[in-house]
Design a protein around this motif. Structure first.
Motif, PDB file in Angstrom:
ATOM      1  N   ARG A   1       0.951  -1.165   0.029  1.00 24.43           N
ATOM      2  CA  ARG A   1      -0.091  -0.011   0.159  1.00 24.43           C
ATOM      3  C   ARG A   1       1.048   1.184   0.126  1.00 24.43           C
ATOM      4  N   LEU A   2       0.201   2.337  -0.404  1.00 28.32           N
ATOM      5  CA  LEU A   2       0.947   3.816  -0.385  1.00 28.32           C
ATOM      6  C   LEU A   2       0.697   4.280   1.047  1.00 28.32           C
ATOM      7  N   TYR A   3       1.610   4.884   1.305  1.00 30.11           N
ATOM      8  CA  TYR A   3       1.436   5.670   2.523  1.00 30.11           C
ATOM      9  C   TYR A   3       2.426   7.082   2.629  1.00 30.11           C
ATOM     10  N   LEU A   4       1.506   8.304   3.112  1.00 32.43           N
ATOM     11  CA  LEU A   4       2.268   9.571   3.246  1.00 32.43           C
ATOM     12  C   LEU A   4       2.892   9.362   4.766  1.00 32.43           C
ATOM     13  N   ASP A   5       4.204   9.730   4.817  1.00 33.96           N
ATOM     14  CA  ASP A   5       4.700   9.522   5.921  1.00 33.96           C
ATOM     15  C   ASP A   5       4.997  10.852   6.593  1.00 33.96           C
ATOM     16  N   THR A   6       3.827  11.436   7.193  1.00 30.00           N
ATOM     17  CA  THR A   6       3.899  12.536   7.900  1.00 30.00           C
ATOM     18  C   THR A   6       4.647  12.791   8.988  1.00 30.00           C
ATOM     19  N   ARG A   7       5.449  11.792   9.445  1.00 29.46           N
ATOM     20  CA  ARG A   7       6.528  12.180  10.692  1.00 29.46           C
ATOM     21  C   ARG A   7       7.626  12.956  10.085  1.00 29.46           C
ATOM     22  N   LYS A   8       8.030  13.162   8.602  1.00 34.15           N
ATOM     23  CA  LYS A   8       9.150  13.721   8.215  1.00 34.15           C
ATOM     24  C   LYS A   8       8.834  14.992   7.175  1.00 34.15           C
ATOM     25  N   GLU A   9       8.380  16.035   7.817  1.00 30.33           N
ATOM     26  CA  GLU A   9       8.018  17.221   6.974  1.00 30.33           C
ATOM     27  C   GLU A   9       9.122  17.763   6.391  1.00 30.33           C
ATOM     28  N   ASN A  10       9.183  18.312   5.426  1.00 27.85           N
ATOM     29  CA  ASN A  10      10.641  19.105   5.027  1.00 27.85           C
ATOM     30  C   ASN A  10      10.064  20.777   5.051  1.00 27.85           C
ATOM     31  N   ARG A  11      11.144  21.569   4.552  1.00 29.64           N
ATOM     32  CA  ARG A  11      10.959  23.061   4.707  1.00 29.64           C
ATOM     33  C   ARG A  11       9.816  23.521   3.789  1.00 29.64           C
ATOM     34  N   THR A  12       9.245  23.051   2.811  1.00 30.85           N
ATOM     35  CA  THR A  12       8.325  23.474   2.246  1.00 30.85           C
ATOM     36  C   THR A  12       6.859  22.708   2.555  1.00 30.85           C
ATOM     37  N   GLY A  13       6.782  22.065   3.694  1.00 33.08           N
ATOM     38  CA  GLY A  13       5.652  21.438   4.119  1.00 33.08           C
ATOM     39  C   GLY A  13       5.281  20.208   3.585  1.00 33.08           C
ATOM     40  N   GLU A  14       6.264  19.486   2.725  1.00 30.20           N
ATOM     41  CA  GLU A  14       5.665  18.521   2.078  1.00 30.20           C
ATOM     42  C   GLU A  14       6.339  17.201   2.754  1.00 30.20           C
ATOM     43  N   TYR A  15       5.752  16.141   2.511  1.00 29.99           N
ATOM     44  CA  TYR A  15       5.961  14.834   3.099  1.00 29.99           C
ATOM     45  C   TYR A  15       6.195  13.707   2.305  1.00 29.99           C
ATOM     46  N   PRO A  16       7.059  12.473   2.407  1.00 30.21           N
ATOM     47  CA  PRO A  16       7.439  11.456   1.474  1.00 30.21           C
ATOM     48  C   PRO A  16       6.413  10.707   1.269  1.00 30.21           C
ATOM     49  N   LEU A  17       6.070  10.349   0.121  1.00 33.45           N
ATOM     50  CA  LEU A  17       5.245   9.147  -0.232  1.00 33.45           C
ATOM     51  C   LEU A  17       5.990   7.759  -0.286  1.00 33.45           C
ATOM     52  N   VAL A  18       5.579   6.881   0.483  1.00 30.76           N
ATOM     53  CA  VAL A  18       6.191   5.514   0.766  1.00 30.76           C
ATOM     54  C   VAL A  18       5.537   4.222   0.304  1.00 30.76           C
ATOM     55  N   ILE A  19       6.093   3.229  -0.017  1.00 31.10           N
ATOM     56  CA  ILE A  19       5.439   2.267  -0.410  1.00 31.10           C
ATOM     57  C   ILE A  19       5.636   1.292   0.810  1.00 31.10           C
ATOM     58  N   LEU A  20       4.546   0.787   1.535  1.00 35.78           N
ATOM     59  CA  LEU A  20       4.607  -0.202   2.493  1.00 35.78           C
ATOM     60  C   LEU A  20       4.567  -1.582   2.135  1.00 35.78           C
ATOM     61  N   LEU A  21       5.432  -2.494   2.177  1.00 28.20           N
ATOM     62  CA  LEU A  21       5.431  -3.857   1.603  1.00 28.20           C
ATOM     63  C   LEU A  21       5.368  -4.801   3.032  1.00 28.20           C
ATOM     64  N   SER A  22       4.259  -5.523   3.141  1.00 28.68           N
ATOM     65  CA  SER A  22       4.175  -6.133   4.402  1.00 28.68           C
ATOM     66  C   SER A  22       4.056  -7.813   4.075  1.00 28.68           C
ATOM     67  N   HIS A  23       4.664  -8.706   4.725  1.00 28.73           N
ATOM     68  CA  HIS A  23       4.843  -9.937   4.703  1.00 28.73           C
ATOM     69  C   HIS A  23       5.166 -10.890   5.652  1.00 28.73           C
ATOM     70  N   ARG A  24       4.381 -11.596   6.179  1.00 24.93           N
ATOM     71  CA  ARG A  24       4.831 -12.505   7.371  1.00 24.93           C
ATOM     72  C   ARG A  24       5.300 -11.555   8.718  1.00 24.93           C
ATOM     73  N   ALA A  25       4.342 -10.565   9.063  1.00 29.71           N
ATOM     74  CA  ALA A  25       4.727  -9.484  10.034  1.00 29.71           C
ATOM     75  C   ALA A  25       5.936  -8.701  10.060  1.00 29.71           C
ATOM     76  N   THR A  26       6.630  -8.711   8.623  1.00 30.75           N
ATOM     77  CA  THR A  26       7.824  -8.082   8.342  1.00 30.75           C
ATOM     78  C   THR A  26       7.312  -6.955   7.624  1.00 30.75           C
ATOM     79  N   THR A  27       7.484  -5.606   7.709  1.00 31.61           N
ATOM     80  CA  THR A  27       7.219  -4.559   6.854  1.00 31.61           C
ATOM     81  C   THR A  27       8.609  -3.665   6.333  1.00 31.61           C
ATOM     82  N   ALA A  28       8.595  -3.456   5.101  1.00 27.35           N
ATOM     83  CA  ALA A  28       9.706  -2.849   4.416  1.00 27.35           C
ATOM     84  C   ALA A  28       8.961  -1.377   4.167  1.00 27.35           C
TER      85      ALA A  28
END
Length: 71
Positions: free
Chosen positions: A5-32
């Motif tokens: 799934r896609l995830y907007l990581d709101t923990r890491k705001e940059n100077r322009t007020g933007e956040y990184p878009l991240v892919i979350l890949l989960s399998h067998r209780a492990t997330t990348a």
């Protein structure tokens, strides 16, 4: 079975007020977390949908991502 799934990581705001878009890949209780090198404002990311992207490179990457997800 893996879950992706896609995830907007709101923990890491940059100077322009933007956040990184991240892919979350989960399998067998492990997330990348896989960064997409796309940054969005919170207003552009509502209800897990992306809107108002004007950068063509970002549009191309998101289109490719959606194509893979449907495929």
């Amino acid at each position: 079975m893996a879950k992706i799934r896609l995830y907007l990581d709101t923990r890491k705001e940059n100077r322009t007020g933007e956040y990184p878009l991240v892919i979350l890949l989960s399998h067998r209780a492990t997330t990348a977390h896989i960064p997409l090198d796309i940054r969005l404002r919170k207003e552009q990311w509502e209800n897990d949908e992306v809107s108002g992207i004007y950068n063509q490179g970002h549009k191309d990457r998101l289109c490719a991502w959606r194509h893979l997800q449907q495929g």
